[in-house]
Design a protein around this motif. Sequence first.
Motif, PDB file in Angstrom:
ATOM      1  N   TRP A   1     -12.307 -12.495  -7.463  1.00 53.69           N
ATOM      2  CA  TRP A   1     -12.510 -13.578  -6.523  1.00 53.69           C
ATOM      3  C   TRP A   1     -13.930 -14.126  -6.589  1.00 53.69           C
ATOM      4  CZ3 TRP A   1      -8.785 -16.125  -4.250  1.00 53.69           C
ATOM      5  CH2 TRP A   1      -7.538 -15.513  -4.068  1.00 53.69           C
ATOM      6  N   SER A   2     -14.863 -13.333  -7.121  1.00 61.63           N
ATOM      7  CA  SER A   2     -16.243 -13.821  -7.220  1.00 61.63           C
ATOM      8  C   SER A   2     -16.367 -14.972  -8.211  1.00 61.63           C
ATOM      9  CB  SER A   2     -17.170 -12.679  -7.633  1.00 61.63           C
ATOM     10  OG  SER A   2     -16.768 -12.157  -8.896  1.00 61.63           O
ATOM     11  N   SER A   3     -15.434 -15.044  -9.169  1.00 58.84           N
ATOM     12  CA  SER A   3     -15.472 -16.125 -10.155  1.00 58.84           C
ATOM     13  C   SER A   3     -14.469 -17.227  -9.843  1.00 58.84           C
ATOM     14  CB  SER A   3     -15.188 -15.561 -11.553  1.00 58.84           C
ATOM     15  OG  SER A   3     -13.883 -14.975 -11.584  1.00 58.84           O
ATOM     16  N   HIS A   4     -13.893 -17.195  -8.632  1.00 58.60           N
ATOM     17  CA  HIS A   4     -12.897 -18.191  -8.263  1.00 58.60           C
ATOM     18  C   HIS A   4     -13.538 -19.578  -8.171  1.00 58.60           C
ATOM     19  CE1 HIS A   4      -9.407 -19.988  -6.469  1.00 58.60           C
ATOM     20  NE2 HIS A   4     -10.075 -20.320  -5.370  1.00 58.60           N
TER      21      HIS A   4
ATOM     22  N   PRO B   1      -5.392 -21.981 -11.709  1.00 62.56           N
ATOM     23  CA  PRO B   1      -5.626 -20.535 -11.569  1.00 62.56           C
ATOM     24  C   PRO B   1      -4.592 -19.926 -10.625  1.00 62.56           C
ATOM     25  CG  PRO B   1      -7.679 -21.755 -11.338  1.00 62.56           C
ATOM     26  CD  PRO B   1      -6.596 -22.775 -11.361  1.00 62.56           C
ATOM     27  N   LEU B   2      -4.122 -18.748 -10.950  1.00 62.79           N
ATOM     28  CA  LEU B   2      -3.058 -18.155 -10.146  1.00 62.79           C
ATOM     29  C   LEU B   2      -3.506 -17.871  -8.722  1.00 62.79           C
ATOM     30  CD1 LEU B   2      -1.332 -15.742 -12.704  1.00 62.79           C
ATOM     31  CD2 LEU B   2      -0.791 -18.103 -12.135  1.00 62.79           C
TER      32      LEU B   2
ATOM     33  N   ASP C   1      -2.610 -12.749 -14.517  1.00 63.44           N
ATOM     34  CA  ASP C   1      -4.021 -12.409 -14.656  1.00 63.44           C
ATOM     35  C   ASP C   1      -4.777 -13.004 -13.483  1.00 63.44           C
ATOM     36  OD1 ASP C   1      -6.493 -11.646 -15.493  1.00 63.44           O
ATOM     37  OD2 ASP C   1      -6.692 -13.234 -17.006  1.00 63.44           O
ATOM     38  N   LEU C   2      -5.204 -12.148 -12.556  1.00 58.73           N
ATOM     39  CA  LEU C   2      -5.945 -12.594 -11.378  1.00 58.73           C
ATOM     40  C   LEU C   2      -7.408 -12.208 -11.550  1.00 58.73           C
ATOM     41  CD1 LEU C   2      -3.501 -11.550  -8.499  1.00 58.73           C
ATOM     42  CD2 LEU C   2      -3.930 -13.849  -9.364  1.00 58.73           C
ATOM     43  N   PRO C   3      -8.272 -13.162 -11.962  1.00 61.60           N
ATOM     44  CA  PRO C   3      -9.694 -12.838 -12.132  1.00 61.60           C
ATOM     45  C   PRO C   3     -10.310 -12.440 -10.799  1.00 61.60           C
ATOM     46  CG  PRO C   3      -9.121 -14.956 -13.145  1.00 61.60           C
ATOM     47  CD  PRO C   3      -7.957 -14.536 -12.308  1.00 61.60           C
TER      48      PRO C   3
ATOM     49  N   GLU D   1      -0.623  -7.933 -11.026  1.00 60.41           N
ATOM     50  CA  GLU D   1      -0.925  -8.140 -12.436  1.00 60.41           C
ATOM     51  C   GLU D   1       0.070  -7.463 -13.370  1.00 60.41           C
ATOM     52  OE1 GLU D   1      -4.986  -6.897 -12.763  1.00 60.41           O
ATOM     53  OE2 GLU D   1      -5.736  -8.934 -12.414  1.00 60.41           O
ATOM     54  N   LEU D   2       1.063  -6.779 -12.816  1.00 60.99           N
ATOM     55  CA  LEU D   2       2.135  -6.205 -13.627  1.00 60.99           C
ATOM     56  C   LEU D   2       3.271  -7.204 -13.849  1.00 60.99           C
ATOM     57  CD1 LEU D   2       2.415  -2.634 -12.031  1.00 60.99           C
ATOM     58  CD2 LEU D   2       1.297  -3.254 -14.186  1.00 60.99           C
TER      59      LEU D   2
END
Length: 907
Positions: free
Chosen positions: A243-246, A61-62, A239-241, A362-363
């Motif tokens: 942080w709650s789903s990290h 994950p990034l 794509d940075l989801p 995210e760009l």
Amino acid sequence: MSACVPTRADEPRREEHSHEPHSPPPARHPRLAGADVSASIAVFLIALPLSLGIALATGAPLQAGLVAAAVGGLVAGRLGGAPLQVSGPAAGLTVVTAELIHQYGWRTTCAITVLAGLAQLGLGLLRVARTALAVSPAIVHGMLAGIGVTIAVAQLHIVLGGVPHSSVLDNLRELPAQLARVHPAALSVSVLTLALLVLWPRLPGRAGKLLRKVPTPLVAVAVATTTASLMGLSLPKVDLPSWSSHALAALPDGPVLGLVAAVLTITLVCSVQSLLGAVAVDKLVAGRPEQSARVGRSDLDRELLGQGAANVVSGALGGLPIAGVAVRSSANVHAGAVSRNSTMLHGVLVVVAALLMVPILELIPLASLAALVMAVGIQMVSLHHIRTVTRHREVLVYAVTTLAVVFFGVLAGVALGIAMAVGVALHRLTRTRITHDETEGVHHVHVRGQLTFLAVPRLSRTLHLVPQGAAAVVELDGSFMDHAAYESLQDWQNTHTVHGGTVELVGRRSGVRIGEPTGPAGLQALTAVATEESADCRCHPWTPWRNHQCEIPEAALLRDGQPRDAQGTGADDAGGSTAPSDAGGALRTNGTDTTKGHGGIGERDKVSEPSRPSDGGTDALARPDAPQDNTADASEDTGTNTATGTGTGPGTGTDAATSTDARTGAAADTGAGTGTGAATDTSRPSARQLARGISAFQRNTAPLVRGELARLAREGQQPSQLFLTCADSRLVTSMITSSGPGDLFVVRNVGNLVPLPGRESGDDSVAAAIEYAVDVLEVRSITVCGHSGCGAMQALLASEPGAAQTPLRRWLRHGEPSLERMSEEDRPWARLAGRAPADAVEQLCLTNVVQQLEHLRAHESVARALRAGALELHGMYFHVGEAQAYLLTEGHEDRVFDHVGVADLSA
């Protein structure tokens, strides 16, 4: 020599220095804070895109890259033992981490990172950090090169718009198909990123100098991102989801042996890379004296503890494995950081960016990050490292490690590299050449290499080729002999001497006795050199030396309890046969009578000699009117002077000697002897220094350089540089320029002065040397080199109008334009990069180099060559106490002497 010399009353002082000479200025806390803040920003701007790119390359994950960068800055920066080393996700860990994620999944990889951190903590507590440095650099560089190749091949697929595979072979196999379906948008963004990475550091001019301060990775990614957004290119982006789903670490799941191997791999790679990085940072800091004085050397055990703690925290929080990163550490040092605050602050900035800059991040197109990481991978295959391992004959270890890492993985590659290194070491240990030849009835047995039990059969066969009763010389050209070889050699020696033969052992190490006195006529057993004079000398060619001339203990001057000069015979300094002493009681070496003076002070009547610090004390040049007698320790800065002393004693007659010495003073040598004549009295240690030095050269160094000197004798001298410097004995021109025979045409004088044409007043030596070097030898460059603590510059500052015109004062008048230049308000002062000159003496030393360069341009031969573009002029300053060289920058209007780098930290 003291740097605090009173200046003339009319000399303007632009800046007061309250600190000690040649020491850094006192610390000012605001300036330190400012340096650390600016350095942290520079490191943050580099770390942000690299962390995302490395996470992308591993398949993690990034956010994991940002977590590792933040933890590396905060935890490793606070607890580690290398204050200026910056830790985070490293390119050297990319392949290892990608393999673990592919095999075990991300959450188990995080658990492996935690366990590796615990292992590092254990190693740090055991204080075994320095043992990691025992790993051959060829293995480390080969590992990094293999990882670099793996990264570059994998990221090439993303650059072309595709998806990489899990192995190098698969990526290579699928590359032709990927080239057939290139994605134009991804390729254009990648090419733009790569072009900026190459061209940005090479921007010319003043504007380029300012623009280059912006980190290249940031510029490349920012421009590529902006271009892609403005052109509306449809590309996969960061794509940075939320942080709650990290994803965080979970309990490890997999075969135990596989997990243990994974933990050991992460521990090994992280530890070795971090510890070697800490050593490299120490070298880089040492090249910047203004930082070196404030930053201590790295504590490697503490650094290992800090890296372990950081890996525990990073793995627990779902971050990548952490190690010291060369690119960020180098940027931190070059940005002027002076404490660990810069590393920690960069971690804080990463946290802020991860929380507040998500829409901007995210760009970023993934193709741009892939191009950035691919460039880092290519840089890991360093040509400098390849040349280094080739020079040290370890290219086979490097190549095996690199290929094994590429095709079999990091752990297997390092294991194969270690096995190859051990094999090469054993091969060198057993590769012993033993030859035998006869010259004028003397049998020579030459052993090249180490003598171990493996070489005993060949040694025994060769020794038995020597006939009984013959004279034999055994030459040992190695540094090790085991017990089996020792006993074999001793047994043969005993047998040979019993049958009437003689044996002499000659080797590099002196004073090593192989056996007890044996043989006819009470011959001593085998000794390394047959001279007592060199019995305690350890001078080898081109080794570090401190006060190179060896001192012989008093016991070595006695034979059978009597002084050597009371004997009728003695061994010569060249290692030859003994010769009778002359009527005066002095030993004659090879028929040549030599005496070496020692600071203009007679050894036998000398009571004491003041100590001479390396860059301080009282210099005779700073007080040219001081009396020159045999009790004053004159400076070494005056060049070569001839001192004549007349020794008188209770004997009949006198013993006169002439000595050439690098100091000023008249030698009064009181000696005892009978008879009349110029002779060398080798009964004193100092009187034998010259002969011993020549003997050591003939024995150790001459065989190594004879071929090169023979070539130069045939072809004549063809130097490329004229090097004009001071006569100070501490300036060893060949050492500080890494030059050899035939490279430099050297001119030395007091104060490295270049008299203006027409001002020589009968002394044309410097002008003649310049004309000969430029017109006849056609040198391509001329360097004027000054140095710290120059006695000539002190004498200039201390000179008073109307003083007696001694030869020294008449010569120093050529330096008066330098004094005038320093006094002119409208001229910018010459200065050192990073700090102000320590005092007026150092300021004058720098100004004098600039002024003498202008004098050089006034010489017709130099001006003509400059107009034709066939010659370059360089200014150089050497700080003796710091062993640091500075070169005058090309922008002569700035007059800045900048550091010459000592370390190359590559990605």
